[in-house]
Each structure stands twice: as structure tokens, then as C-alpha cells.
Scaffold this motif. Structure first.
Motif, PDB file in Angstrom:
ATOM      1  N   GLU A 130      39.979  35.849  42.444  1.00  0.00           N
ATOM      2  CA  GLU A 130      40.096  35.240  41.155  1.00  0.00           C
ATOM      3  C   GLU A 130      38.522  34.653  40.985  1.00  0.00           C
ATOM      4  O   GLU A 130      38.218  34.127  39.620  1.00  0.00           O
ATOM      5  CB  GLU A 130      41.030  34.182  41.134  1.00  0.00           C
ATOM      6  CG  GLU A 130      40.744  32.971  42.072  1.00  0.00           C
ATOM      7  CD  GLU A 130      41.870  31.949  41.867  1.00  0.00           C
ATOM      8  OE1 GLU A 130      42.751  31.983  40.931  1.00  0.00           O
ATOM      9  OE2 GLU A 130      41.810  31.153  42.810  1.00  0.00           O
ATOM     10  N   TRP A 133      37.083  30.055  39.280  1.00  0.00           N
ATOM     11  CA  TRP A 133      38.067  29.815  38.260  1.00  0.00           C
ATOM     12  C   TRP A 133      37.698  30.984  37.020  1.00  0.00           C
ATOM     13  O   TRP A 133      37.176  30.704  35.764  1.00  0.00           O
ATOM     14  CB  TRP A 133      37.548  28.553  37.225  1.00  0.00           C
ATOM     15  CG  TRP A 133      37.886  27.371  38.099  1.00  0.00           C
ATOM     16  CD1 TRP A 133      39.197  26.825  38.253  1.00  0.00           C
ATOM     17  CD2 TRP A 133      37.041  26.665  38.914  1.00  0.00           C
ATOM     18  NE1 TRP A 133      38.774  25.557  38.986  1.00  0.00           N
ATOM     19  CE2 TRP A 133      37.561  25.553  39.468  1.00  0.00           C
ATOM     20  CE3 TRP A 133      35.827  26.919  39.340  1.00  0.00           C
ATOM     21  CZ2 TRP A 133      37.075  24.839  40.513  1.00  0.00           C
ATOM     22  CZ3 TRP A 133      35.009  26.090  40.207  1.00  0.00           C
ATOM     23  CH2 TRP A 133      35.651  24.702  40.890  1.00  0.00           C
ATOM     24  N   GLY A 134      37.830  32.303  37.757  1.00  0.00           N
ATOM     25  CA  GLY A 134      37.377  33.286  36.865  1.00  0.00           C
ATOM     26  C   GLY A 134      35.949  33.995  37.253  1.00  0.00           C
ATOM     27  O   GLY A 134      35.116  33.309  37.803  1.00  0.00           O
ATOM     28  N   ASP A 165      39.941  42.479  33.112  1.00  0.00           N
ATOM     29  CA  ASP A 165      40.029  41.398  32.406  1.00  0.00           C
ATOM     30  C   ASP A 165      41.603  40.775  32.577  1.00  0.00           C
ATOM     31  O   ASP A 165      42.476  41.929  32.760  1.00  0.00           O
ATOM     32  CB  ASP A 165      39.926  41.604  30.721  1.00  0.00           C
ATOM     33  CG  ASP A 165      40.206  40.603  30.041  1.00  0.00           C
ATOM     34  OD1 ASP A 165      41.109  39.774  29.901  1.00  0.00           O
ATOM     35  OD2 ASP A 165      39.379  40.337  29.063  1.00  0.00           O
ATOM     36  N   ASN A 166      41.795  39.676  33.067  1.00  0.00           N
ATOM     37  CA  ASN A 166      43.114  39.285  33.104  1.00  0.00           C
ATOM     38  C   ASN A 166      44.001  39.132  32.167  1.00  0.00           C
ATOM     39  O   ASN A 166      45.131  39.085  32.325  1.00  0.00           O
ATOM     40  CB  ASN A 166      42.995  37.742  33.908  1.00  0.00           C
ATOM     41  CG  ASN A 166      42.388  37.587  35.101  1.00  0.00           C
ATOM     42  OD1 ASN A 166      42.420  38.402  35.876  1.00  0.00           O
ATOM     43  ND2 ASN A 166      41.561  36.503  35.388  1.00  0.00           N
ATOM     44  N   ASP A 167      43.522  39.026  30.875  1.00  0.00           N
ATOM     45  CA  ASP A 167      44.430  38.914  29.646  1.00  0.00           C
ATOM     46  C   ASP A 167      44.766  40.360  29.216  1.00  0.00           C
ATOM     47  O   ASP A 167      45.826  40.400  28.699  1.00  0.00           O
ATOM     48  CB  ASP A 167      43.558  38.169  28.533  1.00  0.00           C
ATOM     49  CG  ASP A 167      43.525  36.602  28.958  1.00  0.00           C
ATOM     50  OD1 ASP A 167      44.187  35.911  29.607  1.00  0.00           O
ATOM     51  OD2 ASP A 167      42.377  36.051  28.708  1.00  0.00           O
ATOM     52  N   SER A 199      33.117  37.230  28.836  1.00  0.00           N
ATOM     53  CA  SER A 199      34.001  36.299  29.093  1.00  0.00           C
ATOM     54  C   SER A 199      33.966  35.976  30.801  1.00  0.00           C
ATOM     55  O   SER A 199      33.281  36.309  31.331  1.00  0.00           O
ATOM     56  CB  SER A 199      35.401  37.365  28.859  1.00  0.00           C
ATOM     57  OG  SER A 199      35.037  38.356  29.721  1.00  0.00           O
ATOM     58  N   ALA A 200      34.948  35.033  30.956  1.00  0.00           N
ATOM     59  CA  ALA A 200      34.951  34.509  32.234  1.00  0.00           C
ATOM     60  C   ALA A 200      36.271  34.851  32.824  1.00  0.00           C
ATOM     61  O   ALA A 200      36.484  34.488  34.056  1.00  0.00           O
ATOM     62  CB  ALA A 200      34.620  32.936  32.273  1.00  0.00           C
ATOM     63  N   ASN A 201      37.273  35.158  32.409  1.00  0.00           N
ATOM     64  CA  ASN A 201      38.703  35.293  32.727  1.00  0.00           C
ATOM     65  C   ASN A 201      38.802  36.563  33.307  1.00  0.00           C
ATOM     66  O   ASN A 201      39.675  37.399  32.726  1.00  0.00           O
ATOM     67  CB  ASN A 201      39.836  34.753  31.726  1.00  0.00           C
ATOM     68  CG  ASN A 201      41.275  34.870  32.299  1.00  0.00           C
ATOM     69  OD1 ASN A 201      41.172  34.378  33.548  1.00  0.00           O
ATOM     70  ND2 ASN A 201      42.107  34.926  31.449  1.00  0.00           N
ATOM     71  N   ASN A 202      38.139  36.759  34.336  1.00  0.00           N
ATOM     72  CA  ASN A 202      38.389  38.243  34.999  1.00  0.00           C
ATOM     73  C   ASN A 202      38.336  38.055  36.397  1.00  0.00           C
ATOM     74  O   ASN A 202      38.334  37.052  37.067  1.00  0.00           O
ATOM     75  CB  ASN A 202      36.763  39.019  34.613  1.00  0.00           C
ATOM     76  CG  ASN A 202      36.745  38.915  33.149  1.00  0.00           C
ATOM     77  OD1 ASN A 202      37.267  39.492  32.197  1.00  0.00           O
ATOM     78  ND2 ASN A 202      35.353  38.466  32.730  1.00  0.00           N
ATOM     79  N   ARG A 203      38.611  39.257  37.294  1.00  0.00           N
ATOM     80  CA  ARG A 203      38.821  39.233  38.471  1.00  0.00           C
ATOM     81  C   ARG A 203      38.207  40.512  39.243  1.00  0.00           C
ATOM     82  O   ARG A 203      38.116  41.609  38.432  1.00  0.00           O
ATOM     83  CB  ARG A 203      40.398  39.120  39.034  1.00  0.00           C
ATOM     84  CG  ARG A 203      41.269  40.367  38.292  1.00  0.00           C
ATOM     85  CD  ARG A 203      42.726  40.159  38.703  1.00  0.00           C
ATOM     86  NE  ARG A 203      43.489  40.926  37.801  1.00  0.00           N
ATOM     87  CZ  ARG A 203      44.888  41.300  38.060  1.00  0.00           C
ATOM     88  NH1 ARG A 203      45.319  41.077  39.080  1.00  0.00           N
ATOM     89  NH2 ARG A 203      45.393  42.151  37.036  1.00  0.00           N
TER      90      ARG A 203
END
Length: 266
Positions: A130, A133-134, A165-167, A199-203
Motif C-alpha cells: 500500500e 498512505w498510498g 488505482d485502489n478506487d 493520484s496517490a491512492n494506488n498500490r
């Protein structure tokens, strides 16, 4: 008037006058006057510098550009490592656990063992990290990565490396590492992002399309670094620090120099 009452009245009058003066001064806008032509004191230029200290993720997750968290699985040695997760796509089935019996070197004596019971090319299974925090992903950016790995059977095939992308589950960048060996080896890879929105919400996901058992250690991912140095620091923070033209750098700062235990001291 009684002396005691006279004293009380005088005290009240003084208090009222003081409150009035303070209130009047508070309503006036404050001013600061500086005379740059009058030197009040001289300071040595050698005293102007920087002190860094590893608190609040100022190094890991901050100045140091590494994007993966707990990359060597050293944060904990329990069955499930912090910040790592099993990745299962569709009907794939897998599990992971820490393995202290094998690692690529004496410095890396343990590894993360991944057992894939069911997987296909269309529905792979693997592990994901993760980040801090992304994982930040910017458009048209090159990311350099590597990992140590081995396979119980090389027939498990190639390893897919992806930024997801987590979303939306959208793949932002992907590449493939050829078939693994049954011995520990280091594998390097390059990821190139497309014209995506920052974006930052990635893994990061490492996966295989066949059943089998794999071991991973020291998984790493870097964005472009300051002066393109391998294993380097973040460009934005380093540019700001360099612009200060410090005369010295104190490192690592604070009492961290002592270490948590005597045998761990720098």
C-alpha cells in the motif's frame, strides 16, 4: 469611608483603568519596524544549516524516495507483514506468510512466502503493497523497481508488476519480469505511467498466472530522484533544501544516534 472599603474601591478603579488601557492597545493594529542599516549582532555563516531527524516519517515516507513501506519485511516478523496484502483477482486463491528459514543473504535472512493455489493469466494472484498512505503516480513518469525472489518451480511463469488505482482498479503502469529461478536472484523492472491524472491512492501488485509457491524479499520502487541518483531522495524536497544553501547538515539528529539498544548504535 471605611479603610477596607476604600482599599477595595481603589483596587477596582485601578483594575478598570488597566482593562481600559489594554483594550485600547488591543484595538490598535500592531506594527513592526526594522532598520536594516543598523546591525544589532553578527552571526557566523557557519551556524546557518540544516538538522534532520527521523521522526514523523521524515526519512522513510519523506526525504527518502522509496515508495514501498516495509519493503524488506523487517517491520514485523509475524505471519502477516505490515502494509502487505494478498492479491486475488476473480476466482484466484492465494495466501502468504513470513518465512524466517530462507532469504537472499545474511543481511536479508527472511522472506515473504506466497502460495498460489489457483490462478490463470486472466485472473492472477499475488501480493500488494500500500506504500506510505498510498503510492503517488504522476503522468508520463518512469518508476524504477526491483525485488529478490525465487520459485519452488520455475514453470510458474513470469511475474506481472503493476501499479493499480485502489478506487477504480485501473492499471496505471505495468510490465513483466521473466520466469523466476529456483535460486535467490534480484530482478529489476521499469514502469512507465500513461497520461493519467496525478493520484496517490494506488498500490503495487506482483502477481503470477499459475499455481505454485514463490518467495519475495526487499521489494523496492522509486520515482525519479534528485539528480537521478540510484536509491536516492525525493526531488521536490531536496530542491527546497538545496535552495537554502546550508553550511552544514546534522544527521541523523536527536538521540537516534544512540540506537534503541547498545548493539544497534551507529
Amino acid at each position: 469611608m471605611h479603610p477596607a472599603r476604600r482599599s477595595q474601591a481603589l483596587g477596582l478603579l485601578v483594575s478598570l483603568l488597566f482593562s481600559t488601557v489594554v483594550s485600547a492597545r488591543a484595538s490598535e493594529p500592531p506594527t513592526l519596524s526594522i532598520d536594516i542599516n543598523q546591525v544589532k549582532g553578527k552571526v557566523s555563516p557557519m551556524l546557518y544549516g540544516l538538522m534532520t531527524e527521523e521522526i514523523n516519517y521524515s526519512y522513510d515516507g519523506g526525504l527518502y524516495a522509496e515508495l514501498l513501506r516495509n519493503r524488506a519485511f523487517q517491520d514485523n516478523r509475524r505471519s502477516q507483514p505490515f502494509h502487505w496484502f494478498v492479491y486475488e483477482s476473480g476466482n484466484s486463491d492465494a495466501s502468504m506468510t513470513m518465512d524466517s528459514s530462507t532469504g537472499p543473504s545474511r543481511a536479508l535472512p527472511l522472506s515473504l512466502a506466497l502460495t498460489i493455489r489457483s490462478a490463470t493469466t486472466a485472473e492472477p494472484a499475488g501480493i500488494s503493497n500500500e506504500g506510505f498512505w498510498g503510492i503517488p503516480v504522476r503522468p508520463h513518469t518512469v518508476y524504477q523497481g526491483s525485488f529478490y525472489a525465487k520459485a519452488a518451480d520455475p514453470s510458474i511463469g513470469p511475474i506481472a508488476v503493476r501499479l493499480i488505482d485502489n478506487d477504480t482498479a485501473r492499471v496505471l503502469a505495468s510490465t513483466t519480469v521473466p520466469t523466476l529461478s529456483s535460486d535467490w536472484k534480484q530482478y529489476s523492472f521499469t514502469l512507465r505511467s500513461a497520461a493519467n491524472t496525478p493520484s496517490a491512492n494506488n498500490r503495487l501488485v506482483l502477481s503470477a498466472g499459475k499455481p505454485g509457491k514463490l518467495w519475495f524479499s526487499l521489494v523496492s520502487l522509486f520515482p525519479p530522484t534528485y539528480h537521478d541518483r540510484a536509491n536516492g531522495n525525493r526531488t521536490d524536497l531536496m530542491e527546497m533544501l538545496a535552495a537554502l544553501h546550508p553550511a552544514f547538515l546534522r544527521f541523523p539528529g536527536g538521540n537516534y544516534l544512540e540506537g534503541n539498544h547498545i548493539d544497534e548504535r551507529f
